[in-house]
Every structure is written in structure tokens, then in C-alpha cells.
Design a protein around this motif. Structure first.
Motif, PDB file in Angstrom:
ATOM      1  N   GLY A   1       0.807  -1.224   0.000  1.00  0.00           N
ATOM      2  CA  GLY A   1       0.000   0.000   0.000  1.00  0.00           C
ATOM      3  C   GLY A   1       0.830   1.259   0.000  1.00  0.00           C
ATOM      4  N   THR A   2       1.900   1.297   0.814  1.00  0.00           N
ATOM      5  CA  THR A   2       2.726   2.503   0.862  1.00  0.00           C
ATOM      6  C   THR A   2       3.544   2.665  -0.417  1.00  0.00           C
ATOM      7  OG1 THR A   2       4.533   1.321   1.985  1.00  0.00           O
ATOM      8  CG2 THR A   2       2.906   2.408   3.375  1.00  0.00           C
ATOM      9  N   ALA A   3       3.873   1.551  -1.084  1.00  0.00           N
ATOM     10  CA  ALA A   3       4.689   1.616  -2.294  1.00  0.00           C
ATOM     11  C   ALA A   3       3.901   2.102  -3.501  1.00  0.00           C
ATOM     12  CB  ALA A   3       5.286   0.239  -2.591  1.00  0.00           C
ATOM     13  N   THR A   4       2.585   2.070  -3.438  1.00  0.00           N
ATOM     14  CA  THR A   4       1.768   2.442  -4.601  1.00  0.00           C
ATOM     15  C   THR A   4       0.822   3.614  -4.337  1.00  0.00           C
ATOM     16  OG1 THR A   4       0.112   0.802  -3.943  1.00  0.00           O
ATOM     17  CG2 THR A   4       1.785   0.106  -5.528  1.00  0.00           C
ATOM     18  N   ASP A   5       0.924   4.243  -3.202  1.00  0.00           N
ATOM     19  CA  ASP A   5       0.064   5.372  -2.828  1.00  0.00           C
ATOM     20  C   ASP A   5      -1.371   4.961  -2.533  1.00  0.00           C
ATOM     21  OD1 ASP A   5       2.170   7.121  -3.050  1.00  0.00           O
ATOM     22  OD2 ASP A   5       1.735   7.654  -5.121  1.00  0.00           O
ATOM     23  N   ALA A   6      -1.684   3.678  -2.596  1.00  0.00           N
ATOM     24  CA  ALA A   6      -3.043   3.245  -2.264  1.00  0.00           C
ATOM     25  C   ALA A   6      -3.333   3.527  -0.792  1.00  0.00           C
ATOM     26  CB  ALA A   6      -3.215   1.759  -2.575  1.00  0.00           C
ATOM     27  N   ASN A   7      -2.337   3.345   0.069  1.00  0.00           N
ATOM     28  CA  ASN A   7      -2.502   3.630   1.487  1.00  0.00           C
ATOM     29  C   ASN A   7      -2.803   5.104   1.730  1.00  0.00           C
ATOM     30  OD1 ASN A   7      -1.584   0.899   2.361  1.00  0.00           O
ATOM     31  ND2 ASN A   7      -1.378   1.955   4.313  1.00  0.00           N
ATOM     32  N   ALA A   8      -2.113   5.975   1.011  1.00  0.00           N
ATOM     33  CA  ALA A   8      -2.314   7.417   1.185  1.00  0.00           C
ATOM     34  C   ALA A   8      -3.759   7.797   0.869  1.00  0.00           C
ATOM     35  CB  ALA A   8      -1.350   8.189   0.287  1.00  0.00           C
ATOM     36  N   MET A   9      -4.316   7.215  -0.198  1.00  0.00           N
ATOM     37  CA  MET A   9      -5.698   7.531  -0.558  1.00  0.00           C
ATOM     38  C   MET A   9      -6.679   6.948   0.461  1.00  0.00           C
ATOM     39  SD  MET A   9      -5.774   7.340  -4.739  1.00  0.00           S
ATOM     40  CE  MET A   9      -4.696   5.946  -4.997  1.00  0.00           C
ATOM     41  N   LEU A  10      -6.376   5.744   0.969  1.00  0.00           N
ATOM     42  CA  LEU A  10      -7.242   5.153   1.993  1.00  0.00           C
ATOM     43  C   LEU A  10      -7.249   5.994   3.266  1.00  0.00           C
ATOM     44  CD1 LEU A  10      -6.840   1.253   2.068  1.00  0.00           C
ATOM     45  CD2 LEU A  10      -8.917   2.574   1.678  1.00  0.00           C
ATOM     46  N   ARG A  11      -6.089   6.525   3.641  1.00  0.00           N
ATOM     47  CA  ARG A  11      -6.010   7.342   4.848  1.00  0.00           C
ATOM     48  C   ARG A  11      -6.864   8.599   4.717  1.00  0.00           C
ATOM     49  NH1 ARG A  11      -0.387   5.994   4.584  1.00  0.00           N
ATOM     50  NH2 ARG A  11       0.123   8.069   3.819  1.00  0.00           N
TER      51      ARG A  11
END
Length: 796
Positions: free
Chosen positions: A118-128
Motif C-alpha cells: 500500500g505505501t509503495a503504490t500510494d493506495a494507502n495514502a488515498m485510503l487514509r
């Protein structure tokens, strides 16, 4: 608004801008390239083929991609360039028609414990952001859902300079989502103190059992003995509570040892800094064995491995927390996100859906966003890097791929081919280094390098269409349609390795008996549970030699001779023949050239400009002092020996005056795995991923064990080399070894004595045994995806 009428006055002559439709390379001499000159069509898919070591990567990555990146870097200010990696101009006469290059290589992602998919693909940033807007209860901004951000609270006096200065009291709060117990790592370490010291002894009696810690002269030990916090002559088990606390957990403090100021700190923080902060792969074997023996890792009991604080886990959208979302398989998460209907965050939802759909489209829907990035295989890491490019609006870009089919089942290769063609059809130039016939078949243009490897390669043997390659008399052309035949009489197993109730990752209580004394291939689509079954259930011990895809570390001082350990007996042979010390024949020790310190070149750092490496004038690149080169073994000095290829060295050390049996055995194994073209002193930094893995295989083949576990040994192998690998596997089995191979290559499947097929799909659709038996039975049944593709491969 009304548009003005347009009069078409264009002439029929082609526009000058349309003439730049080729990438021209003339006089390329990087590594083993021999004045290579080619013209590559733009906005087409070009595949580069050739045996391992023929110069494919030197041409594509070290010449074309490197020069494009260097020229782009030069457009930035000198200040910005100072923070960027410096690149030297490749050895080439002319490079014309270059466009911006995006390199998607097979380098594994960093092993930082806080790095996830998630952190490597920015998916985590959008989820946050999503949870900070919609989560209830609301706990704060996006940082409140980040396991990389710690909560901070501070208060105190500050000076406000507005008109008359005045001091006011202020407080500061930042809400982070990091679990305080594991600090966002998801696991906690526990150190076994009995592995650090013998508590029946005192420090002066040598209580420490840590490798390298000796009581008599080691500075680290003397810091504890002379710190004044403990009695060096008292057995550790007799320490008071205060002494034991200072010994194990003492804060860093300056102490005087033999008149020198040194830092004292407790044993546990010292061990954590000295050993646990380092990558285990980079440690010496005895140090790594100590760490594995002394330290155990367990799931954090406070956050249950989610890495997140209680507050971050309590905030939910519906009944789903951000920890739940990250733990879902990405294809399930995509369905959940698609079900959210909230106009206030519509653009965010659209971007998140696109990213998650890209994962599914590229065949990684079985991953979860909380999967540690360091656990991804080389092929998975490469496809994760592709995610950000799939939805890109950029065109006229040159995409460079390094074997994108690594780790892919034949069923998944078609999907990868479609993605490569999509990138091309958007108006991009796609350059692919590849060995698989399925991907070579879709090429618009093929460049075949060779004819051999190392010094025997570096020339262009063929340029043209796939059909032209098939009809050519090159090594690739002759082997393009090779097909291994099914084994008619499989070997009989001599026993079995029982696995019961395997549940690692997506495995569903798998029970299986892996036959011993034969060649067993474990296969299945990517994500079906192959590695989880083999590496999660068959643990390294005295009887098992496991060779996975983990990268081997190496600096420019490391080479095949040092990595495999063969240089030690060679140095001793030189020393014995000349009656001198072995250390003289080490470029890292007494024999090193004093000017270049045994590197062979002198590096000049030019700050934000590319550093310059020039051959050392004193040793002329030989790395040794002139006095050392006067000593000979079999008529060769040590620098000439290191310049020899493995093939030549096998003959040199095999018989006669220069016979060194210990070195000859290692060299023979290097030749067996197809690395005969490497020179003994070639820096490891110049080896490809496939070459490094085979070097690792050759090194471990000398280990004493009855069971060999290999993870995709065909990685980076040319079609012509696969037959040699099959012969090597046969020799291992015939020598009484049991060989278990995790593999997708149909030639290895066809050659197996026994196949275990997992599936039927990936992630939660896999994790089950769908077939056990001989390859012939698998082809006859055609009951699985693997069976269908193997039947098509053997032409049944």
C-alpha cells in the motif's frame, strides 16, 4: 463560441518532425558490447533476446536507458542534481532519437519493515484520506491513520514577535496512527539472554557468547567490565537488581576505559543497534546464525500485527476499519470501494478504484495492501511498479522492462503480453529483455545478441521480425521452438516428506506427502500458495538446503571468487608455492595497490556531476602491488588468475602444477549452472538478477544436505541454457539428493518425476492441492490450468 473556418494548406510532403521515428545507437561499447550499431523503431514493441551474458542489459539498460536518464538529470539545476544519483555517459559514439525512459526492472523492493504494498503504490495514502473524511468516530487528519506517524504532544513557552515581544504558553498535538508497542512494524522482537552470555561466569571469565566479543582485548567488552556499573569479577547471575538493570537496559553514557572516553549502554539496546538494525542477508554466515538463534519475532500483541493504534482501528466506515481494508485481498477491497457512494469524496474514490483495478488487471489481485514489500518476489515487485504507469496519460515514452514474465504461470503471461501491447498502442516505445517464447512472439521487432556470453557475446546476431528470427541460424532462432518431452519412466521415490495442516498465508490446512529421492516440481498460478507451502513448511536444517530468490549483496569489491569462497584456497596455493603469506594475494588486504586500495580504478567525485573512474596508473587496473605480481602459480600471477573465465579456470586448476582441488570443485559447479563465461574477478554489481541467483545456486550446491529446495531456477535463463539446468537437476537426483523445485517453466514440469499443482486460482481462490502425480497423468487429465498449458506445450 464559433470556431474560425480552417483552411487546410498542408503539403503532401512529410513533415520533418515525422522523420525521427528511430532510436539510433552507433558504436556501443558498454561492458562486453563490441561497437554495436542498431536502429530501433519507435512506438513499437522490441524484444531483446540472447543467452545470459550476451549483452542485452548492457545495451538496453546501461546504454539507452542510462543516457536518457543522464540527459534528463542535466536539465535540473546544479543544486537539485546534488541530491540525485550521478550517472556517467555510456561508452557509445552516437545515441540519437532518445525519448524519456521509464525503467521497470526486477529489483526487489526495499526490505524496510514499514514498507508495504500500500505505501509503495500510494493506495494507502488515498485510503487514509478516505477514512479521515468518512470514518466514525472521527479521530483526526490522514496522519492519524498512518502507522509510520507517531502521536506527538508538547507544551511550553514560546516567544511571539508581533509588535512588542511576549512569551505565551502553547501546546502542540499531532495525532498519528503508529502502534506504540511495535512502532509500526507489526511484530516485536524478543532476545534470548541465554544466547548472549553464560550467567554462571563473570565478565572477566568470558561470560559473553556473542560472536567476536572476547574478554581480554575487545573494546566493547572492556566498556562493560570497566564501566563501574557492574562488578567484572562477579558471576552475572549474582548481580543485584540495580546492576542487572544497568547491565541490560542502561541508557547511553560516557565512561573512561584505559584513559579513552567511550559510550556505555545496556546490552539489549547495544545488540539491537549492532545486529537487529542490519539486513540479515548482508551478515556473515556465523553472525546470521547467531541472530537467528538469539532473536525471535512475534506478532505485536497490542495491535495484533496491524501496526496501527487503537484509535486508528476504532474508526470505521460502516463496519470496516482501515486495518480491515488493508488486510483484504485487493480484488475484494476494490469491490468494497466500488460500493461506497459519497459525492463529497467522489474524485478520491475514482482514483482509488482505478489503482485497485490496476492491481487486479495486472494479476496481483490476490495481494493485500498490508503485505510487506520485502516479501514480494522479483516478478511481483516489477508488476507493482507497473501499476503507476497503466493509467498514465503520458505518450511517446520509452518503457524498458527486464523480463516482465518472471514468476508468471503460462496462464498469466498472456495477460502481461496484453499490458505491454496496450502501452505500445498508446504511442509509446516498449523495449523488453526477455527469454520466454510467448512474449518474444508478440514483438514487432527483435534484436538478438550473442553469439555467446561474456567475451564471446556483445554483437548483434539478428535484427528483424519473429519469423525471421525463427528462420535464422542464431542460438535463439534454433531453440525458439524447443519443447522438452514428457519423462517416459519417472524415478521411484525412496520416501516422503510429510506436511500436515499447512496454513501459512492462503493455504487451507494442506496435507501433502512430497516424495524424496526424485525431482518434484511444485507449480500453480502466481499467488496460489506454492512458496507458502514449500518455504513455509520445509525449514532449513542440517538436511535441507534452501535456495530462494533473495538478492545477494555485493559491492564492487565482491566477485564470484570471493562470494563462493574459492579465493581462499587459491590464495593459500599461491602462498605455498612462493613461501609467503596468503594475505599478500588479497586485494582487500596486504597485497592491495596502495594508490587505488585494491579497487583497480581511482574514483574522482565531482559533486553533482558524474564521478569519473579512471584505471589506476600504478597497478594499471590489476588491483595488486607490483611486488605481489612477481609471484606465480602455474605460470600465472594472481591478477591473471582473477581475469580468467570460469571455463578457463576449470582447466587451469584441474591438473598440473596449479591443481587446487577445493577451487576446482567450486569452479565446476559454476560451470554446471551455466556461468562458465564469467571472470573470477568480475564485480558482483555487474551481474544480472539471473546470474546472481545461479551464483547463489552454485555456492549452495556444496552444502551438505539431502534435500535441495529451489525457487524458480530458470529465472534469467536462455532457452538454450534450460537443457543444461535440467541436466544439473538430474545429476543432483542421481547423486542421491531429493530436489524440490517451485517452477512455472513447462520444460521443468515435463522433466519432473512428480508434480504437485496448487490452485485452482490465486489468493483465497487458491491454497489447495488440485493435482498430485506424474507429468504424463497431469497432461492426460487436463483438469487444471497447469495441465492445459503443459499439454499445449508438449503438443499433446
Amino acid at each position: 463560441m464559433r470556431m474560425a473556418p480552417r483552411t487546410d494548406t498542408r503539403s503532401s510532403a512529410p513533415h520533418a518532425a515525422d522523420s525521427h521515428d528511430l532510436i539510433r545507437v552507433h558504436g556501443a561499447r558498454e561492458n562486453n558490447l563490441k561497437d554495436v550499431s542498431i536502429e530501433i523503431p519507435k512506438r513499437r514493441l522490441t524484444v531483446f533476446t540472447g543467452v545470459s551474458g550476451s549483452g542485452k542489459s548492457s545495451l538496453v539498460f546501461n546504454t539507452i536507458a542510462a543516457e536518457s536518464q543522464r540527459m534528463i538529470n542535466e536539465t535540473y539545476s546544479a543544486f537539485v542534481q546534488g541530491f540525485m544519483p550521478t550517472l556517467a555517459r555510456p561508452e557509445v559514439d552516437v545515441l540519437d532519437g532518445l525519448t524519456t525512459v521509464i525503467t521497470v526492472d526486477q529489483q526487489r523492493m526495499g526490505s524496510d519493515p514499514r514498507s508495504t504494498v500500500g505505501t509503495a503504490t500510494d493506495a494507502n495514502a488515498m485510503l487514509r484520506i478516505l477514512f479521515s473524511r468518512l470514518g466514525t468516530p472521527h479521530i483526526g487528519p490522514p496522519s492519524a491513520y498512518s502507522f509510520n506517524t507517531a502521536s506527538v504532544r508538547a507544551s511550553g513557552a514560546i516567544t511571539v514577535e508581533r509588535g512588542a515581544k511576549k512569551t505565551v504558553k502553547a501546546t502542540f498535538n499531532r495525532t498519528g496512527g503508529m502502534c506504540t508497542r511495535c512502532e509500526g512494524r507489526g511484530s516485536v522482537s524478543d532476545i534470548d539472554l541465554s544466547q548472549l552470555y553464560d550467567d554462571s561466569k563473570s565478565l572477566s571469565e568470558g561470560a559473553f557468547t556473542i560472536p567476536g566479543w572476547k574478554s581480554d582485548s575487545q573494546w566493547t567488552v572492556q566498556v562493560y567490565a570497566q564501566s563501574g556499573f557492574v562488578d567484572p569479577d562477579k558471576p552475572i547471575r549474582e548481580y543485584t537488581a540495580k546492576e542487572l538493570r544497568a547491565f541490560l537496559h542502561g541508557e547511553p553514557v560516557k565512561v573512561k576505559v584505559n584513559g579513552v572516553n567511550l559510550t556505555y549502554e545496556g546490552l539489549i539496546p547495544k545488540i539491537q543497534k549492532s545486529f537487529l538494525s542490519k539486513d540479515k542477508e548482508s551478515m556473515q554466515p556465523h553472525i546470521r546464525a547467531f541472530v537467528e538463534r538469539a532473536v525471535t519475532f512475534a506478532t505485536c500483541p497490542e495491535c495484533d500485527g496491524t501496526r496501527l493504534s487503537e484509535g486508528a482501528r476504532s474508526s470505521k466506515i460502516g463496519k470496516v476499519s482501515i486495518a480491515d481494508a488493508c488486510a483484504m485481498e485487493i480484488r475484494d477491497l476494490a469491490v468494497w470501494v466500488r460500493g461506497l457512494d459519497e459525492p463529497s469524496v467522489a474524485p478520491l474514490l475514482a482514483a482509488l478504484r482505478q489503482t485497485l483495478d490496476s492491481f487486479v488487471e495486472i494479476g496481483l489481485g490476490y495481494l493485500s495492501l498490508d503485505r510487506p514489500a520485502g516479501t514480494l518476489s522479483g516478478g511481483e515487485a516489477q508488476r507493482v511498479k507497473m501499476i503507476r504507469h497503466l493509467g498514465s496519460s503520458l505518450t511517446d515514452i520509452t518503457y524498458v522492462f527486464d523480463e516482465p514474465t518472471i514468476g508468471l504461470h503460462p496462464h498469466d503471461i498472456q495477460r502481461m503480453n496484453e499490458l505491454l501491447l496496450r502501452l505500445r498502442d498508446k504511442g509509446n516505445t516498449v523495449l523488453v529483455v526477455e527469454h520466454k517464447p510467448q512474449t518474444i512472439a508478440i514483438a514487432d521487432h527483435v534484436v538478438d545478441l550473442g553469439p555467446g556470453a561474456g567475451t564471446e557475446g556483445g554483437t548483434v546476431c539478428f535484427e528483424g521480425t519473429v519469423e525471421g528470427l525463427r528462420a535464422s541460424d542464431t542460438v535463439t532462432g534454433r531453440h525458439l521452438d524447443d519443447r522438452a518431452a514428457l519423462k517416459k519412466t519417472p524415478r521411484e521415490h525412496t520416501g516422503s516428506l510429510q506436511i500436515r495442516g499447512a496454513t501459512a498465508h492462503n493455504l487451507r490446512g494442506v496435507d501433502v506427502d512430497i516424495p524424496l529421492g526424485v525431482l518434484t516440481v511444485v507449480t500453480g498460478v502466481a499467488g496460489s500458495g506454492k512458496s507458502s507451502l514449500v518455504h513455509g513448511s520445509i525449514h532449513d536444517d542440517e538436511g535441507v538446503v534452501s535456495i530462494d530468490q533473495g538478492a545477494i549483496r555485493g559491492s564492487r569489491r565482491s566477485n564470484p571468487a570471493t562470494y563462493t569462497g574459492m579465493l581462499d584456497p587459491i590464495r593459500k596455493a599461491f602462498a605455498k608455492a612462493n613461501d609467503v603469506k596468503p594475505a599478500l594475494f588479497s586485494a582487500n588486504s596486504e597485497g592491495a595497490c596502495p594508490t587505488c586500495n585494491g579497487v583497480g580504478v581511482v574514483y574522482t567525485d565531482l559533486a553533482m556531476m558524474a564521478g569519473v573512474a579512471t584505471p589506476c596508473e600504478e597497478c594499471e587496473g590489476r588491483r595488486f602491488q607490483a611486488a605481489v605480481l612477481k609471484y606465480h602459480l602455474g605460470g600465472r600471477d594472481i591478477s591473471e588468475v582473477l581475469a580468467m573465465s570460469v571455463t578457463d579456470a576449470v582447466a587451469f586448476f584441474g591438473a598440473g602444477e596449479a591443481s587446487v582441488p577445493a577451487a576446482h570443485r567450486v569452479l565446476q559447479r559454476l560451470a554446471d549452472v551455466g556461468l562458465g563465461y564469467l571472470s573470477l574477478g568480475q564485480p558482483l554489481t555487474t551481474l544480472s538478477g539471473g546470474e546472481r541467483q545461479r551464483l547463489k545456486l552454485a555456492t549452495h550446491m556444496g552444502d551438505k544436505g539431502g534435500v535441495y529446495v529451489l525457487d524458480e531456477p530458470t529465472t534469467g535463463l536462455h532457452l538454450a541454457d534450460v537443457e543444461q539446468l535440467l541436466g544439473l537437476l538430474d545429476r543432483l537426483v542421481d547423486a542421491g539428493k531429493s530436489v524440490i523445485v517451485v517452477e512455472h517453466h513447462q520444460a521443468v514440469m515435463a522433466h519432473a518425476d512428480w508434480i504437485i499443482d496448487l490452485g485452482p486460482g490465486a489468493g483465497h481462490d487458491g491454497g489447495r492441492i488440485v493435482f498430485e502425480g506424474t507429468p504424463a497423468d497431469l497432461v492426460a487429465a487436463r483438469s487444471t490450468l497447469t495441465g492445459e498449458h503443459l499439454a499445449a506445450y508438449v503438443g499433446d
